[in-house]
Design a protein around this motif. Structure first.
Motif, PDB file in Angstrom:
ATOM      1  N   GLY A 142       0.777  -1.197  -0.088  1.00  0.00           N
ATOM      2  CA  GLY A 142       0.043   0.047   0.023  1.00  0.00           C
ATOM      3  C   GLY A 142       0.870   1.155  -0.096  1.00  0.00           C
ATOM      4  O   GLY A 142       0.347   2.399  -0.454  1.00  0.00           O
ATOM      5  N   ASP A 143       2.039   1.134   0.312  1.00  0.00           N
ATOM      6  CA  ASP A 143       2.930   2.420   0.510  1.00  0.00           C
ATOM      7  C   ASP A 143       3.935   2.458  -0.609  1.00  0.00           C
ATOM      8  O   ASP A 143       4.991   3.013  -0.669  1.00  0.00           O
ATOM      9  N   ASP A 144       3.442   1.867  -1.817  1.00  0.00           N
ATOM     10  CA  ASP A 144       4.383   2.061  -2.939  1.00  0.00           C
ATOM     11  C   ASP A 144       5.717   1.273  -2.955  1.00  0.00           C
ATOM     12  O   ASP A 144       6.886   1.598  -3.511  1.00  0.00           O
ATOM     13  N   LYS A 145       5.673   0.105  -2.162  1.00  0.00           N
ATOM     14  CA  LYS A 145       6.959  -0.643  -1.797  1.00  0.00           C
ATOM     15  C   LYS A 145       6.647  -1.765  -2.597  1.00  0.00           C
ATOM     16  O   LYS A 145       5.641  -2.240  -2.628  1.00  0.00           O
ATOM     17  N   TYR A 162      10.976  -3.689  -0.868  1.00  0.00           N
ATOM     18  CA  TYR A 162      12.040  -2.985  -1.668  1.00  0.00           C
ATOM     19  C   TYR A 162      11.360  -1.698  -2.193  1.00  0.00           C
ATOM     20  O   TYR A 162      10.106  -1.537  -2.250  1.00  0.00           O
ATOM     21  N   LYS A 163      12.145  -0.766  -2.341  1.00  0.00           N
ATOM     22  CA  LYS A 163      11.990   0.827  -2.950  1.00  0.00           C
ATOM     23  C   LYS A 163      11.081   0.598  -4.170  1.00  0.00           C
ATOM     24  O   LYS A 163      10.457   1.444  -4.681  1.00  0.00           O
ATOM     25  N   SER A 220      12.613  -3.011  -9.615  1.00  0.00           N
ATOM     26  CA  SER A 220      13.919  -3.447 -10.028  1.00  0.00           C
ATOM     27  C   SER A 220      14.506  -4.138  -8.729  1.00  0.00           C
ATOM     28  O   SER A 220      15.158  -5.199  -8.820  1.00  0.00           O
ATOM     29  N   GLY A 221      14.243  -3.461  -7.671  1.00  0.00           N
ATOM     30  CA  GLY A 221      14.873  -4.040  -6.307  1.00  0.00           C
ATOM     31  C   GLY A 221      14.216  -5.560  -6.208  1.00  0.00           C
ATOM     32  O   GLY A 221      14.900  -6.405  -5.419  1.00  0.00           O
ATOM     33  N   CYS A 222      12.983  -5.563  -6.565  1.00  0.00           N
ATOM     34  CA  CYS A 222      12.268  -6.638  -5.990  1.00  0.00           C
ATOM     35  C   CYS A 222      12.779  -8.017  -7.041  1.00  0.00           C
ATOM     36  O   CYS A 222      12.973  -8.918  -6.710  1.00  0.00           O
TER      37      CYS A 222
END
Length: 112
Positions: A62-65, A84-85, A88-90
């Protein structure tokens, strides 16, 4: 250094495990299990399924992570990543689990 599993005992008496990358970062955490044997079966399931691209699902919170889950063949979630932020981190996290998930190095930390 290769990745490894840490088998742990929670304060409530349940078991869980983390898959840790060679750099010491937790890359996948399991659910809670009522027994050591069930947690060990969970590790075996990650070892078996981590190399299969179709077993991963990247999701947005919900918080864009972003985070991902690893599922078994029966579609049951067997592990979840950190947050992840970015997407691509994911993706990088999933690749790390694919690289490290087959390890047979299991460190039993349930006694301390």
């Amino acid at each position: 250094m290769a990745g490894y599993y840490e088998l742990k005992l929670a304060k409530n008496g349940e078991f869980f495990f983390n898959l840790v990358a060679g750099n010491g970062q937790n890359i996948l955490k399991s659910e809670m299990y009522s027994s050591r044997g069930a947690a060990e079966n969970g590790i075996a399931s990650v070892q078996k399924n981590s190399g299969d691209d179709d077993r991963y699902e990247c999701k947005a919170s919900g918080d864009d992570k972003h985070y991902f889950v690893l599922k078994a063949a029966n579609h049951q979630v067997i592990g979840q990543s950190q947050m992840y932020k970015s997407e691509s981190g994911c993706d990088n996290g999933m690749e790390s689990v694919k690289t490290n998930g087959a390890t047979e190095d299991i460190r039993d930390l349930t006694d301390g």
